[in-house]
Structure formats: structure tokens, C-alpha cells
Design an enzyme around this catalytic site. Structure first.
Site, short mmCIF file in Angstrom:
data_model
loop_
_atom_site.label_atom_id
_atom_site.label_comp_id
_atom_site.label_asym_id
_atom_site.label_seq_id
_atom_site.Cartn_x
_atom_site.Cartn_y
_atom_site.Cartn_z
N ASP A 135 -18.52 14.78 -46.15
CA ASP A 135 -19.91 14.37 -45.99
C ASP A 135 -20.51 15.07 -44.77
OD1 ASP A 135 -22.32 13.02 -46.23
OD2 ASP A 135 -21.61 11.24 -45.17
N ILE A 136 -20.64 16.38 -44.87
CA ILE A 136 -21.26 17.17 -43.81
C ILE A 136 -22.72 17.37 -44.17
CG2 ILE A 136 -21.27 19.40 -42.63
CD1 ILE A 136 -18.25 19.51 -43.00
N GLU A 137 -23.61 16.92 -43.29
CA GLU A 137 -25.04 16.92 -43.60
C GLU A 137 -25.87 17.54 -42.47
OE1 GLU A 137 -26.60 13.22 -45.26
OE2 GLU A 137 -24.57 12.41 -45.37
N GLY A 138 -27.07 17.96 -42.84
CA GLY A 138 -28.05 18.42 -41.85
C GLY A 138 -27.95 19.87 -41.47
#
Length: 545
Positions: A135-138
Site C-alpha cells: 500500500d504505497i501511495e502518493g
């Protein structure tokens, strides 16, 4: 005799094998369901899972974080006792690896992806976990290929029986830049068990966000369609539901006592009802977006808290998913044939939601309606349409006598008039009744009449001749002459005669095996469901006129 015994053993073995195949097939036909665990202390995790009533295949707790320099840290939340308990229940524990929108941490993690992938794989094995959800975001689209390669490495370093899944931004608009462009759906699908599409935050916490649903049905469905159109196999698509809402302060003074503006503030779905009850607010359902919104006013001198945020005097609106909105979303995995659903996150939901979640996800709807029940198809259809609800979240009570109040509500829903407000409340015996508004709407629309001018008898049975008259009032079916009425208990002087003739000529209502019609007999809820399904096209025609 010996030969007979051998044959019996062979038959028994074949039957057992067949039963095992049927059982396996049945279990595999159910839709997959997972949820994230992030809120609450680890001591509450088991209770959070208990609330789901056996609905989950996978839980994904926050055990893995990416540090500022791109390394792995195992969080303090990991407890081997929880992992062991979930395994005892047959639930997989697949922690999510998060950068928590820290762009620097995410980029450094991907720059050092081989070392990070090895450390994650080692941690999964060490703690007897069932895989990892990334869950790597942004992060922007320039790291798109590095992200895909990181997932490839995880798949390479983890045993084949361990899950690799990825949380991806919903992308119904097909954006290729920014953080939406970071996720290469098609390439990722080669290495993952599934993509968990975060089909929420259509509106978000920002002055730039529109006021509206966290996840409209259009946004939710188009997010599924985008994944399919990108070439992701259906059995690798999991679509995520929000268990939270967002709040806006509507008046000009939109700052709280501590100076924080309320522009899309996130709050648990289970916090909405207490706020509405405390400040005598209202809850409405937006038919277009299939989403709920709640409105309330905090009077001068009063306040409330959402987490650490104080809500001061003023007008507020909250958009969130209630039962009707969630049920609309749960119909889509079956429609598109995808793997199932996910959610963010446990602790936010209204607990009674789990009474119906798994049933609706698998299109079973009601525990007291067997698949081979004569009206099961009709009951499921009218439930999908939102015309008839259960007597509880999980029961339909098909043999229960249909009341006059229930009949009025069903008709108002089917005609799409449930958003109206009556001009007056004429019936004295419906004051405080759960169906008062719909009964009065049905009266004003000319659908139903009272027993007297001021009495409706809402809990009295709805008879077959009353139903025939109501339907004829709505649809005005033509009558073919000469009339060949074969019912000995329906003569030409009867007030409902022409309505009964019209409905029987249309093939909507029929008689009993003994040739009678039994006009004063009560109708059951199953009877009503069957009638409503038969007239679905007629109702649609009236709605579209």
C-alpha cells in the site's frame, strides 16, 4: 455377499467423493472478502474480527511500515497470538506495507526495492504470515515501473503459497499522470493474487474537494470497469468499499474552536447516527449516486467532537454509505464476475452491516429463502431493485401476511416516489407508524385509500381484491369483452369485479385449483414479490413516463 459388500464400499466411496467435490465447488463459488485493520489497539483486533461474523477470508493489519530512509520496520502492532488465532479460524493474515503518504519514504523504498523485498519476504516467513499487501501511495507516475518491479521481486522472493496483493488508486477517469498513473494495472496483474482497488475518496479532505459521496455507485462501478479494460483478469480484481464518511461545515464560519476548517473531515460510519440523534438531524438517500447524506445543525452554545476535532455551532452535512448504498455496491462483483470485495477499514463500520454483507455479496440475500423456494427469484429481484426490504437484515419472512402499510411502502418505492413529502397527514391511526410518510404519499398519489377518511388500518392484511384494485388504479389495464369470468366467488356486483377481471386477463393474478379467486384472502410477502416481478416492466414504464 462379499461382492455386494465390495459394491457398497465402492458406491459409498463414490458418493463421498461426489459430496466432497460439491462442497469444494460450493466454497469456491463464494466471493472473496478482505478488510484492513489499522484503528484501535492490537488488543481489540480479535473483537473487530468477531464483529464480522465470519465474513472475511483475509485480514490485513498494519504490521509493515516503510521508514524515512526506505527500510522496513515491523510495527509494534504485530502480535503472534492474533496471527495464530486467525489461522485457527481459517482466516489469512496478510499485513499491509505502507508509506502513509510519505513521498520520500516511498521513493527511497522503491530505489532500494530489492533489499526491501527480501526483508519483507523474510518477515513474512519469520512471523508465519500469509503474504503482503503493498500500500504505497502518493508517489508520481515517474516511479510506475519501479513499483511494478518491486511487486515482481516480492513475487519472486515469497513462496508460491504466500499472497502478494497491491492496493491501487481507483482510476475511473483513466489518468496516466500523478499518483493515479503510479499504478500500472495490467503489468501489476501478472505478479499479484489481486489488485485491491481503493474505490473511495471520490471526495476527500480538502477545500478543493467537491461536497459529495465518498464513493458514488458510478465512481465505484467505473473503477471496476477501468481495471477490466486495462486487461486485468476478473479473478484478480478486488474492489474496496469505504466504512467511513466525510463531513463538511456548510455555514460561512467554517472554522472550529481550534481553527480547523471542516472540509471533508473523515469520520467512522458508526459515528453518524449518534450525531444525527443528538442534534435531531435528518438522513436522506440520493437515488442518483446511491449514497446517503445526513444533515444536522449544532445550536449556538453547543458542540460535539469527532476524534480530536471539535464541531462548533453551525450547519453540517455528512456523506456516507448506509445499508442501501452498501447493498447497491455488493451487487456489482457478481455482475462483473470479479474476485470480490475489500474495505477500509474495520472499526469504522456499523456492526449490524455484517448481518447482511456476505449474503448480499453472494446474492443470497435472505437466510429464510431457500434457493429452490417457489418465489426465491422474485424475492431476490425485488430486493435488488430496492422495492421490498427484509423484515430484518437477513430475513424476508416470505410466508408472513402482507400488511396494508407494507403494500403502500412497496408501491411508493417501485414508482420511485419515496423521496416525496406528503402535503398533509390525514390518517389518525398512522401517527408514529414506521410507514406513515409512505402511506400518506400513496394516498395522495391515488394508490391507496383508507378504511375511513381518517383511518388506514396499517397493520391489517392486504387482501387479493385490494391488491387487484390498487394495481388496476395504477396501470389501467384494458378489459377484453365479452368477459369470461369463471370465478364463482366473484360476481359482477362486487366492488372489485372489474379490477380482478383486468388483472386475471393480464395473467398477473390467477385463481386457485378449486376454481375460486378468494378475493378476501390475505396475500403473503412472497405473493407480493412474485406480483411485483411480473409487473416490473409496467412499473418501469410508469416511472419513465
Amino acid at each position: 455377499m462379499k461382492r455386494l459388500k465390495i459394491l457398497l464400499v465402492i458406491c459409498a466411496t463414490l458418493i463421498l467423493s461426489l459430496l466432497q467435490q460439491i462442497t469444494t465447488t460450493h466454497s469456491q463459488s463464494g466471493f472473496f472478502n478482505m478488510s484492513y485493520i489499522f484503528f484501535g489497539s492490537p488488543s481489540s483486533y480479535i473483537n473487530q474480527v468477531n464483529q464480522t461474523k465470519g465474513s472475511l477470508d483475509v485480514v490485513s493489519p498494519n504490521y509493515f511500515d516503510v521508514t524515512e530512509d526506505g527500510d522496513l520496520t515491523v510495527t509494534w502492532k504485530l502480535q503472534t497470538s492474533f496471527i495464530e488465532e486467525m489461522h485457527r479460524r481459517g482466516v489469512k493474515v496478510v499485513p499491509f506495507l505502507a508509506n502513509h503518504w510519505n513521498v520520500t519514504a516511498g521513493k527511497k523504498a522503491l530505489d532500494n526495492r530489492d533489499a526491501l523485498a527480501r526483508k519483507v519476504a523474510d518477515a513474512v516467513k519469520k512471523y508465519n504470515l500469509d503474504g503482503v499487501n503493498v500500500d504505497i501511495e502518493g508517489i508520481g507516475n515517474s516511479y510506475r515501473d519501479a513499483h511494478t518491479d518491486f511487486i515482481r521481486l516480492l513475487r519472486e522472493y515469497l513462496p508460491a503459497d504466500k499472497e502478494v496483493s497491491v492496493a491501487t488508486a481507483a482510476n475511473p477517469n483513466g489518468w496516466t499522470t500523478g499518483w493515479h498513473g503510479f499504478y500500472d494495472y495490467k503489468a501489476l496483474s501478472k505478479y499479484v493474487d489481486y489488485l485491491m482497488i481503493m474505490a473511495y475518496d471520490e471526495s476527500w479532505e480538502s477545500p478543493d474537494s467537491p461536497i459529495g459521496p465518498v464513493s458514488s455507485i458510478q465512481f465505484f462501478e467505473r473503477s471496476i470497469q477501468y481495471a477490466i479494460n486495462q486487461g486485468v483478469p476478473e479473478d484478480r480484481i478486488v474492489v474496496g468499499l469505504p466504512f467511513y464518511g466525510r463531513m463538511w461545515k456548510l455555514d460561512g464560519n467554517s472554522e472550529t474552536a481550534i481553527g480547523k476548517k471542516i472540509t471533508g473531515l473523515g469520520l467512522s460510519s458508526n459515528r453518524v447516527k449518534p450525531l444525527i440523534e443528538k442534534f435531531s438531524g435528518t438522513i436522506s438517500f440520493d437515488k442518483n449516486t446511491q449514497s446517503n447524506f445526513a444533515e444536522f445543525t449544532i445550536p449556538s452554545g453547543q458542540s460535539a467532537f469527532v476524534g480530536s476535532t471539535e464541531l462548533t455551532a453551525g450547519n453540517y452535512v455528512i456523506w456516507y454509505d448506509d445499508q442501501q448504498a452498501i447493498k447497491a455496491k455488493l451487487a456489482l462483483p457478481n455482475e462483473y464476475g470479479i474476485k470480490g470485495t475489500g474495505s477500509w477499514a474495520l472499526y469504522h463500520e456499523v456492526p449490524e452491516m455484517w448481518d447482511y454483507y456476505t449474503l448480499w455479496l453472494n446474492r443470497l440475500y435472505f437466510k429464510d429463502v431457500a434457493e429452490n423456494y417457489w418465489a426465491s427469484g422474485s424475492i431476490n429481484r425485488v430486493a435488488e431493485l430496492g422495492w421490498m426490504a427484509g423484515t430484518t437484515n437477513i430475513t424476508f419472512s416470505p410466508k408472513k401476511t402482507l400488511t396494508r402499510a407494507e403494500g403502500a411502502v412497496i408501491l411508493v418505492r417501485a414508482l420511485g416516489e419515496n423521496g416525496l413529502t406528503p402535503n398533509e397527514f390525514q390518517f389518525k391511526d398512522t401517527t408514529g407508524h414506521w410507514a406513515q410518510r409512505e402511506i400518506e404519499i400513496a394516498r395522495e398519489l391515488g394508490l391507496v385509500g383508507g378504511i375511513t377518511t381518517t383511518s388506514f388500518a396499517p397493520n391489517a392484511p392486504l387482501t387479493r381484491e385490494q391488491l387487484a384494485t390498487i394495481f388496476q388504479n395504477i396501470f389501467k389495464y384494458p378489459i377484453n369483452y365479452p368477459i369470461n369470468n369463471g370465478f364463482p366467488d366473484v360476481n359482477t356486483k362486487k366492488w372489485s369485479y372489474h379490477s380482478i377481471v383486468a388483472l386475471t386477463q393480464q395473467g398477473i393474478l390467477g385463481g386457485y385449483p378449486d376454481g375460486s379467486f378468494k378475493p378476501t384472502s390475505s396475500s403473503t410477502r412472497a405473493d407480493m414479490a412474485a406480483l411485483m416481478e411480473r409487473m416490473q416492466s409496467d412499473f418501469n414504464r410508469i416511472r419513465n413516463d
